[in-house]
Design an enzyme around this catalytic site. Structure first.
Site, short mmCIF file in Angstrom:
data_model
loop_
_atom_site.label_atom_id
_atom_site.label_comp_id
_atom_site.label_asym_id
_atom_site.label_seq_id
_atom_site.Cartn_x
_atom_site.Cartn_y
_atom_site.Cartn_z
CG ASP A 91 -2.07 -1.13 1.33
OD1 ASP A 91 -1.92 -1.92 0.40
OD2 ASP A 91 -3.02 -0.59 2.01
CE LYS A 153 -5.10 1.93 3.05
NZ LYS A 153 -3.84 1.37 3.35
CE LYS A 182 -6.43 -1.33 3.43
NZ LYS A 182 -5.26 -1.89 3.18
#
Length: 223
Positions: A91, A153, A182
């Site tokens: 991430d 995300k 996400k």
């Protein structure tokens, strides 16, 4: 709709003062509740990988966290090193300042450098939506789709706000159905998790995973 919340959860501990004992507890909870992954800072990837070896729970590492403002070369190296240490997902945080400065090519190159070092390891790109306009959210989502990253995300959880339903819907509408979305930051209970999933999230980043699967309310200080 019956939701298996555990399948969505990246069980997360990213506090700067997180201890090894707390990371081990995080992994134990993830194994107990069959969460999809744990999400930790790169320095704790070896510990998490050791704790989760032989289980279905994946190890996710954040990169360039939480500011995203470091050198592209440093982000790319950190991703590569985290994967070597046992990370199975990455991430990364975009350089929000570059985006707001109109340095679009540099933002894209930053993401591409990390993606290239990830090879087949799934990459999630953190936008920090609370700092962006809708047009900027769309711009980064389109960029990520072009670069063939796995997920976009919402948030680090360390800025001025977390995941919002309208941002998740916008991200899903922009990337289509083939990419992951996400939702992370301020998802602390089952109702909020359900809202994010119905809005289009396919993963939930939270330190409140145990509360979510048990139907309880986590503390307001949780990620």
């Amino acid at each position: 709709m019956t939701i298996n919340y555990a399948n969505y959860i990246d069980h997360t501990l990213l506090a700067m003062d997180a201890t090894e004992e707390q990371i081990i507890k995080l992994c134990e909870e993830a194994k107990q509740h069959h969460f999809y992954a744990v999400c930790v800072n790169s320095g704790y990837v070896p510990v998490a990988a050791q704790q989760l070896a032989g289980t279905s729970v994946k190890v996710c590492s954040v990169i360039g966290f939480p500011l995203g403002a470091g050198l592209t070369e440093a982000k790319a190296f950190e991703a590569q090193a985290a994967i070597k240490a046992g990370a199975q997902e990455i991430d990364m945080v975009i350089n929000v300042g570059w985006l707001k400065s109109g340095k679009i090519a540099e933002v894209k190159a930053d993401i591409k450098a990390v993606r290239d070092n990830c090879a087949s390891t799934p990459l999630k790109v953190i936008l920090e939506t609370c700092l962006l306009s809708d047009a900027q959210i769309v711009q980064v989502c389109e960029m990520c789709r072009e670069l063939d990253v796995a997920f976009v995300k919402t948030s680090t959880g360390f800025s001025t706000g977390g995941a919002k339903e309208e941002h998740v819907k916008l991200m899903r509408a922009t990337v289509g159905q083939d990419m992951g979305v996400k939702a992370s930051g301020a998802v602390r209970d089952r109702a909020t998790a359900e809202t994010m999933i119905k809005a289009g999230a396919t993963r939930i980043g939270t330190s409140s995973g145990v509360a979510i699967v048990s139907g309880q309310q986590a503390s307001a200080s949780s990620y």
